[in-house]
Design an enzyme around this catalytic site. Structure first.
Site, PDB file in Angstrom:
ATOM      1  N   HIS A 191     -41.812 -70.160  13.491  1.00  0.00           N
ATOM      2  CA  HIS A 191     -43.038 -70.119  12.673  1.00  0.00           C
ATOM      3  C   HIS A 191     -43.475 -71.536  12.269  1.00  0.00           C
ATOM      4  CE1 HIS A 191     -45.547 -67.334   9.906  1.00  0.00           C
ATOM      5  NE2 HIS A 191     -46.258 -68.365  10.318  1.00  0.00           N
ATOM      6  N   GLU A 236     -38.332 -62.676   9.480  1.00  0.00           N
ATOM      7  CA  GLU A 236     -38.263 -64.140   9.381  1.00  0.00           C
ATOM      8  C   GLU A 236     -37.543 -64.467   8.090  1.00  0.00           C
ATOM      9  OE1 GLU A 236     -42.062 -66.035   9.891  1.00  0.00           O
ATOM     10  OE2 GLU A 236     -42.561 -64.787  11.589  1.00  0.00           O
TER      11      GLU A 236
HETATM   12  P1  NAD Z   1     -59.437 -65.476  11.603  1.00  0.00           P
HETATM   13  O1  NAD Z   1     -59.658 -64.563  10.453  1.00  0.00           O
HETATM   14  O2  NAD Z   1     -60.344 -66.642  11.787  1.00  0.00           O
HETATM   15  O3  NAD Z   1     -59.470 -64.620  12.960  1.00  0.00           O
HETATM   16  C1  NAD Z   1     -58.856 -63.373  13.114  1.00  0.00           C
HETATM   17  C2  NAD Z   1     -59.756 -62.537  14.012  1.00  0.00           C
HETATM   18  O4  NAD Z   1     -59.065 -61.349  14.374  1.00  0.00           O
HETATM   19  C3  NAD Z   1     -61.073 -62.098  13.325  1.00  0.00           C
HETATM   20  O5  NAD Z   1     -62.181 -62.531  14.082  1.00  0.00           O
HETATM   21  C4  NAD Z   1     -60.959 -60.576  13.286  1.00  0.00           C
HETATM   22  O6  NAD Z   1     -62.217 -59.937  13.458  1.00  0.00           O
HETATM   23  C5  NAD Z   1     -60.017 -60.303  14.450  1.00  0.00           C
HETATM   24  N1  NAD Z   1     -59.294 -59.036  14.392  1.00  0.00           N
HETATM   25  C6  NAD Z   1     -58.908 -58.322  13.308  1.00  0.00           C
HETATM   26  N2  NAD Z   1     -58.215 -57.224  13.710  1.00  0.00           N
HETATM   27  C7  NAD Z   1     -58.194 -57.260  15.074  1.00  0.00           C
HETATM   28  C8  NAD Z   1     -57.633 -56.412  16.078  1.00  0.00           C
HETATM   29  N3  NAD Z   1     -56.943 -55.318  15.757  1.00  0.00           N
HETATM   30  N4  NAD Z   1     -57.783 -56.746  17.367  1.00  0.00           N
HETATM   31  C9  NAD Z   1     -58.475 -57.876  17.722  1.00  0.00           C
HETATM   32  N5  NAD Z   1     -59.031 -58.709  16.827  1.00  0.00           N
HETATM   33  C10 NAD Z   1     -58.874 -58.415  15.518  1.00  0.00           C
HETATM   34  O7  NAD Z   1     -57.918 -65.940  11.514  1.00  0.00           O
HETATM   35  P2  NAD Z   1     -57.244 -67.207  12.221  1.00  0.00           P
HETATM   36  O8  NAD Z   1     -57.359 -68.383  11.341  1.00  0.00           O
HETATM   37  O9  NAD Z   1     -57.718 -67.296  13.625  1.00  0.00           O
HETATM   38  O10 NAD Z   1     -55.706 -66.738  12.178  1.00  0.00           O
HETATM   39  C11 NAD Z   1     -55.248 -65.732  13.064  1.00  0.00           C
HETATM   40  C12 NAD Z   1     -53.798 -65.374  12.745  1.00  0.00           C
HETATM   41  O11 NAD Z   1     -52.963 -66.525  12.894  1.00  0.00           O
HETATM   42  C13 NAD Z   1     -53.566 -64.871  11.306  1.00  0.00           C
HETATM   43  O12 NAD Z   1     -52.662 -63.787  11.363  1.00  0.00           O
HETATM   44  C14 NAD Z   1     -52.895 -66.050  10.632  1.00  0.00           C
HETATM   45  O13 NAD Z   1     -52.086 -65.647   9.555  1.00  0.00           O
HETATM   46  C15 NAD Z   1     -52.073 -66.599  11.786  1.00  0.00           C
HETATM   47  N6  NAD Z   1     -51.634 -67.984  11.624  1.00  0.00           N
HETATM   48  C16 NAD Z   1     -50.403 -68.310  12.097  1.00  0.00           C
HETATM   49  C17 NAD Z   1     -49.930 -69.613  11.964  1.00  0.00           C
HETATM   50  C18 NAD Z   1     -48.561 -69.977  12.497  1.00  0.00           C
HETATM   51  O14 NAD Z   1     -47.931 -70.856  11.936  1.00  0.00           O
HETATM   52  N7  NAD Z   1     -48.094 -69.366  13.565  1.00  0.00           N
HETATM   53  C19 NAD Z   1     -50.708 -70.580  11.331  1.00  0.00           C
HETATM   54  C20 NAD Z   1     -51.983 -70.236  10.896  1.00  0.00           C
HETATM   55  C21 NAD Z   1     -52.434 -68.925  11.047  1.00  0.00           C
END
Ligand code: NAD
Length: 315
Positions: A289, A271
């Protein structure tokens, strides 16, 4: 107190900070000039663009706080900052609903070929209209299909709520399952409690019509050739989590072979310049993104960040 909001901050958050006596600069200082210019500030807020690494922290002994507007803190050396007594805050909950809605934008796009019709109709025009129309006439509905949610944290749970509202079945996998039921808002003030069905990763991959990824950044892809092989023929994948969580070579292979019907991608290995064979693929719905980039999420992020910063400096 002086704060540099290097990747910007919502006006409401800025006003809150200024009302609390914190002066806020929203100029965007290039990364290579930050070690010199950040020395004049007590705090910095960033989104994903600005990196706050060890060298920058060392160069700015006045720095007391790093705020990340968003979830992922992989652009900040968090442990090192905390060792040096610099507080680090993020805003994990503010953008979940916006990311979840973007997942459905990709799902609705993919099942009706919008990514391809949006590109081709303006180019091919009326002369080929009937042929084009035929090629987009085999869409499917989401209702009644199974959505597998890999990573059932904040965003995964918001995605599930929308899926239930759309009449989908939901399977969840998380190594640390917590929520056993979700309260779904149905409109008109009506809510319903829906139980969550947890399965193994293998079961989720093998049984889902659509898979949506909501895991943290990991060095090794969570979905690679092995996982794609276990998917149903014609399944689809949406990734609005982090670049690197899906093996992009393997993804292209299954898109080209027809094993996967489409992919919806908001995040990429490279990115802001992802590989062109993904960017131009007719079965890929793309966004740059922008999961958290709604007015509502940005305001919630700004307010959450401002509250955290004000409380910190009040101590
Ligand atoms: P969160 O921490 O609330 O949830 C993540 C979950 O994934 C946790 O419950 C964890 O136990 C689980 N996990 C960890 N490793 C795993 C695996 N190998 N397989 C399955 N589950 C697994 O986080 P969130 O707030 O839900 O965010 C999730 C993702 O989204 C993060 O990577 C965050 O950076 C990303 N995100 C992206 C954007 C975007 O603009 N696209 C915006 C916000 C967040």
């Amino acid at each position: 107190m002086k704060l540099l909001a290097n990747d910007g901050i919502d006006p409401v958050g800025k006003q809150m900070l200024e009302a609390a006596g914190i002066s806020v600069d929203t100029i965007n200082i290039p990364q290579d000039q930050l070690s010199e210019k950040l020395q004049n500030y007590d705090a910095i807020t960033v989104r994903s663009a600005t990196k706050v690494r060890k060298a920058l922290i060392d160069a700015c002994p006045n720095l007391k706080l790093i705020g990340r507007g968003g979830v992922g803190v992989d652009n900040i050396d968090v442990e090192y900052a905390m060792e040096k007594g610099v507080a680090v805050y993020n805003t994990p909950a503010s953008s979940s609903a916006s990311v979840a809605e973007l997942v459905f934008a990709h799902l609705f796009t993919g099942v009706r070929f919008l990514q391809d019709s949006n590109r081709k109709m303006p180019i091919e025009g009326n002369t080929k209209f009937n042929d084009l129309k035929k090629s987009y006439a085999k869409g499917i509905e989401l209702r009644g299909k199974t959505l597998g949610i890999l990573g059932f944290g904040r965003i995964g749970r918001e995605v599930a709520k929308i899926a239930f509202g759309t009449g989908m079945e939901v399977l969840a996998y998380d190594p640390y399952p917590s929520t056993t039921e979700l309260e779904v808002v149905l409109g008109g003030g009506v809510t319903a409690k829906v139980p969550v069905i947890y399965v193994t990763k293998e079961e989720l991959i093998g049984q889902s019509d659509f898979i949506s990824l909501h895991v943290p950044f990991s060095e090794k892809p969570v979905i690679g050739a092995g996982e794609f092989n276990q998917m149903k023929k014609g399944a689809a994948l949406v990734n609005c989590s982090r670049g690197g969580t899906v093996d992009e070579d393997a993804l292209l292979e299954v898109l080209n072979s027809g094993k996967l019907s489409f992919a919806g991608l908001d995040v990429f290995d490279n990115e802001p310049t992802p590989r062109t064979d993904l960017l131009q693929h007719p079965k890929v719905s793309l966004t740059p993104h922008i999961g958290a980039s709604t007015n509502e999420a940005q305001e919630r992020i700004g307010v959450e960040l401002a509250t955290l910063i004000i409380n910190y400096f009040k101590q």
